[in-house]
Scaffold this active site. Structure first.
Site, PDB file in Angstrom:
ATOM      1  N   TYR A 223      14.851  30.159   8.219  1.00 44.30           N
ATOM      2  CA  TYR A 223      13.701  30.835   8.819  1.00 44.30           C
ATOM      3  C   TYR A 223      13.767  30.817  10.346  1.00 44.30           C
ATOM      4  CZ  TYR A 223      11.473  30.578   4.214  1.00 44.30           C
ATOM      5  OH  TYR A 223      11.178  30.719   2.886  1.00 44.30           O
TER       6      TYR A 223
ATOM      7  N   LYS B 258       0.841  -1.202   0.000  1.00 48.24           N
ATOM      8  CA  LYS B 258       0.000   0.000   0.000  1.00 48.24           C
ATOM      9  C   LYS B 258       0.874   1.250   0.000  1.00 48.24           C
ATOM     10  CE  LYS B 258      -0.504  -0.105   5.041  1.00 48.24           C
ATOM     11  NZ  LYS B 258      -1.463  -0.143   6.168  1.00 48.24           N
TER      12      LYS B 258
END
Length: 362
Positions: free
Chosen positions: A257, A44
């Site tokens: 940042y 999956k």
């Protein structure tokens, strides 16, 4: 080693080398340790971003079943040429009922309404909730479920399964409780050929029976599902990139940042062209270490969408120097998960489509 490239990007900033032979070896190792008749490969989420079709093709001869989350994922495998049985874990609906029949997919029946949802001739497996609390019939309803299965002979039941909630690491008493609950349920369904519950964690961490089929997803990719590590599982993916810029910075220079990091000394800063847009969790900011030129170096400042910065100290390296982000001689997904406060599943499935996949047979 010869590498085969999948869906070539024109100018990829990084690539994942995926060793198909390692995946096959891990699958066989888990199957052998479980001692079960059959093995079930969970592919999956694009085989946890390793490439579901390519991985499944390589291991198809060694796997008895494949497992996917959705009908779309099952169709993708069929369109890719897979012939082995495919079980869809998620709930069937009226909108997907025809697709199970058209594409020869096996449905999961986990509620009484699902018997009416599916088309005549559809194959299915029963799912019981023995403690996971996600999907499944309750153990006390087993006799009623059996009656429903008998009444719905227009459908074909090939298996019964459940899922451990706490098998990721050793020492859980709940694993034994779930095992006993499922064992009792299977006594009512002896005519059903397949019974499976154990995942990689159950095989790696517990000395219990594994019924007649074992499931593995992250295990065949080289990882135990919990914190404990095992050297008999070999990671199959190595994520690499390169330095795109080197510049000298002064002591106390802030980086990225929010200026969460400042240079402790004068030195060289490398900019790497990957970030959280590629799959590096922002929670790894100022925690990650990457492998460059035979050493581990710290990632510094906040991880940005498209870049991370690495402080090299006094070492000056040329642009285009190779960087190993994940796997190989660098940190693996266990290391990333530990520092990010998550699990290896999330680390691997976070890798985005911007990362090129390159396959090696060995």
């Amino acid at each position: 080693m010869l590498w085969e490239q999948k869906v070539k990007n024109h100018f990829p900033d990084s690539h994942a080398e995926i060793h198909l032979g390692t995946i096959l070896n891990n699958l066989r190792t888990i199957h052998k340790r479980a001692g079960t008749e059959k093995v079930f490969a969970v592919v999956k989420c694009d085989a946890y971003r390793h490439g579901a079709v390519r991985v499944s093709r390589h291991i198809e001869d060694a796997a008895d079943w494949f497992g996917v989350a959705s009908v779309d994922e099952g169709i993708q495998l069929r369109m890719g040429g897979l012939k082995k049985p495919i079980l869809v874990f998620n709930v069937p609906g009226y909108d997907t009922a025809a697709a199970y029949h058209t594409h020869n997919l096996t449905a999961t029946v986990s509620h009484k309404t699902h018997f009416d949802t599916l088309m005549d001739g559809t194959r299915y497996q029963l799912n019981f909730d023995t403690g996971m609390g996600r999907f499944g019939f309750m153990p006390e309803d087993a006799a009623d479920v059996r009656q429903l299965a008998v009444m719905n002979q227009r459908l074909s039941c090939s298996g019964i399964y459940s899922h451990y909630a706490t098998a990721d690491d050793p020492g859980s008493d709940f694993v034994r409780k779930q095992y006993e609950r499922f064992s009792n349920i299977t006594e009512l369904f002896k005519e059903i050929p397949l019974r499976h519950m154990s995942n990689t964690g159950a095989v790696a961490n517990y000395d219990i029976g594994h019924f007649n089929m074992v499931r593995t997803g992250v295990g065949m990719l080289g990882y135990n599902s919990g914190e404990k590590r095992y050297d008999w599982l070999k990671p199959a993916l190595t994520w690499k990139t390169r330095i795109v810029q080197i510049r000298k910075i002064k002591k106390e220079t802030p980086v990225s940042y929010s200026s969460t990091w400042k240079a402790p000394q004068e030195g060289y800063l490398a900019t790497i062209p990957v970030g959280y847009g590629d799959g590096i969790p922002r929670s790894l900011s100022n925690k990650l270490k990457v492998w460059i030129d035979g050493e581990l170096y710290p990632q510094v400042g906040n991880v940005t969408m498209d870049n991370i910065m690495v402080f090299l100290g006094e070492k000056q390296l040329p642009a285009e120097t190779e960087v190993t982000l994940l796997g190989g001689e660098g940190w693996n997904a266990h290391d990333w998960a530990e520092k990010a406060g998550t699990n290896v599943h999330e680390i691997l499935t976070n890798i985005t489509g911007r990362v090129e996949k390159i396959y090696g047979e060995s």
